[in-house]
Design an enzyme around this catalytic site. Structure first.
Site, short mmCIF file in Angstrom:
data_model
loop_
_atom_site.label_atom_id
_atom_site.label_comp_id
_atom_site.label_asym_id
_atom_site.label_seq_id
_atom_site.Cartn_x
_atom_site.Cartn_y
_atom_site.Cartn_z
N ASP A 21 8.92 -10.40 -4.24
CA ASP A 21 8.76 -9.07 -4.56
C ASP A 21 7.96 -8.68 -5.63
OD1 ASP A 21 8.25 -6.56 -3.31
OD2 ASP A 21 10.31 -5.94 -3.72
N ASN A 69 4.94 -5.16 6.95
CA ASN A 69 3.85 -5.20 5.99
C ASN A 69 2.50 -5.02 6.78
OD1 ASN A 69 5.16 -7.88 3.94
ND2 ASN A 69 5.19 -5.64 3.57
C1 IPE Z 1 9.75 -7.65 1.69
O1 IPE Z 1 9.17 -7.23 0.69
C2 IPE Z 1 8.42 -8.45 2.11
C3 IPE Z 1 7.86 -9.67 1.50
C4 IPE Z 1 8.36 -10.18 0.10
C5 IPE Z 1 6.93 -10.42 2.24
P1 IPE Z 1 8.58 -5.51 0.87
O2 IPE Z 1 8.05 -5.09 -0.62
O3 IPE Z 1 7.68 -5.57 1.93
O4 IPE Z 1 10.11 -5.03 0.88
P2 IPE Z 1 10.42 -3.52 0.74
O5 IPE Z 1 9.38 -2.32 1.38
O6 IPE Z 1 10.63 -3.24 -0.69
O7 IPE Z 1 11.82 -3.29 1.33
C1 IPE Z 2 5.41 -8.65 -2.36
O1 IPE Z 2 5.09 -7.89 -3.47
C2 IPE Z 2 4.49 -9.10 -1.52
C3 IPE Z 2 4.17 -8.90 -0.40
C4 IPE Z 2 5.18 -7.82 0.35
C5 IPE Z 2 3.07 -9.26 0.64
P1 IPE Z 2 4.78 -6.26 -3.14
O2 IPE Z 2 3.16 -5.95 -2.59
O3 IPE Z 2 5.60 -5.66 -2.28
O4 IPE Z 2 4.71 -5.55 -4.47
P2 IPE Z 2 5.63 -4.31 -4.85
O5 IPE Z 2 6.80 -4.01 -4.23
O6 IPE Z 2 4.58 -3.28 -4.22
O7 IPE Z 2 5.34 -4.29 -6.36
MG MG Z 3 7.35 -5.05 -2.55
#
Ligand code: IPE
Ligand code: IPE
Ligand code: MG
Length: 242
Positions: A21, A69
């Site tokens: 994340d 996602n």
């Molecule tokens: C979890 O991260 C999904 C992945 C790392 C692929 P998200 O960024 O989607 O989760 P939330 O929205 O912070 O819970």
């Molecule tokens: C994790 O990084 C990658 C995926 C969920 C695909 P994020 O895209 O969730 O990054 P933040 O949480 O917005 O910083």
């Molecule tokens: Mg995230």
């Protein structure tokens, strides 16, 4: 010095899962578009896969794209799918060099056909490798996985292949997407978030949780070692009195 010797004080978990994340936050801090964070995150994936394989981790599950996602802006989703394809193409050599066997956890229905073809190709090409199993969780959600498992069980009960009284934990575990993977001993989440976001809800029942403050694109070997050291200090009781 080999990776194993360098890290001789580490307790290496048998099975590791990572919620990668913070790609977006990393990009925002650097004043880049979000996708640049995802691109940089691929380097952290390569380094983590290689180091885990070298240290003797048996199974590594990476949360790459959740069922939720799909609700992100269309452009980000399609850039992520493109990046996934690029990763599968560019990393085959690294996977082969490290004896890594790729598997997938998640629903296939919404994945673009070119991603599925490449995914299946890479799974087939690495199937003979005998080192670490790398499970990419793509279009993955734990509630969806459990719903799919329950549906499979219901079908077997309906057909008479399974008696309702015979349904137990093993029945459920055997219907998950990757039933032969060992449950994670250690769950790592980056970017300081303390939630599981629909990841491996069944499998992490007794996982130790390590939250790293760094955003995923900055997650390096030292951060992985720190997580393993933290894991090594945990007392795992599994509900018993020691
Ligand atoms: C979890 O991260 C999904 C992945 C790392 C692929 P998200 O960024 O989607 O989760 P939330 O929205 O912070 O819970
Ligand atoms: C994790 O990084 C990658 C995926 C969920 C695909 P994020 O895209 O969730 O990054 P933040 O949480 O917005 O910083
Ligand atoms: Mg995230």
């Amino acid at each position: 010095m080999s990776a194993k010797e360098q890290a001789s004080d580490l307790v290496v978990p048998r099975s590791v899962a990572v919620i990668m994340d913070g790609n977006g936050r990393w990009a925002r801090t650097a004043d880049f578009e979000r996708i640049r964070g995802h691109e940089k995150g691929v380097d952290a994936v390569r380094d983590t896969v290689t180091e885990c394989a070298k240290l003797g981790v048996e199974a590594l599950t990476l949360y790459a794209f959740s069922e939720e996602n799909w609700e992100r802006p269309k452009r980000e989703v399609s850039l992520l799918m493109g990046l996934l394809k690029k990763f599968l193409q560019s990393e085959l050599g690294t996977l082969m060099d490290n004896g890594v066997r790729l598997v997938h956890a998640g629903r296939r229905a919404r994945l673009p056909s070119d991603v599925l073809t490449l995914l299946d190709d890479t799974i087939a090409k690495t199937a003979g490798n005998r080192g670490m199993r790398l499970c990419l969780a793509i279009s993955y959600g734990a509630r969806q996985e459990l719903a799919d498992a329950v549906r499979a069980i219901a079908r077997d009960v309906k057909s008479g292949a399974l008696l309702p009284e015979a349904v137990d934990e093993t029945t459920i575990a055997s219907r998950l997407y990757q039933p032969t993977l060992p449950d994670p001993d250690l769950l790592i989440r980056t970017a300081g978030e303390m939630r599981v976001s629909n990841f491996l809800l069944w499998q992490i029942s007794y996982a130790e949780i390590h939250v790293a403050q760094v955003c995923w694109p900055d997650f390096c070997k030292d951060d992985l070692h720190a997580a393993f050291r933290d894991y090594g200090r945990r007392v795992r009781k599994f509900g018993k009195v020691l």
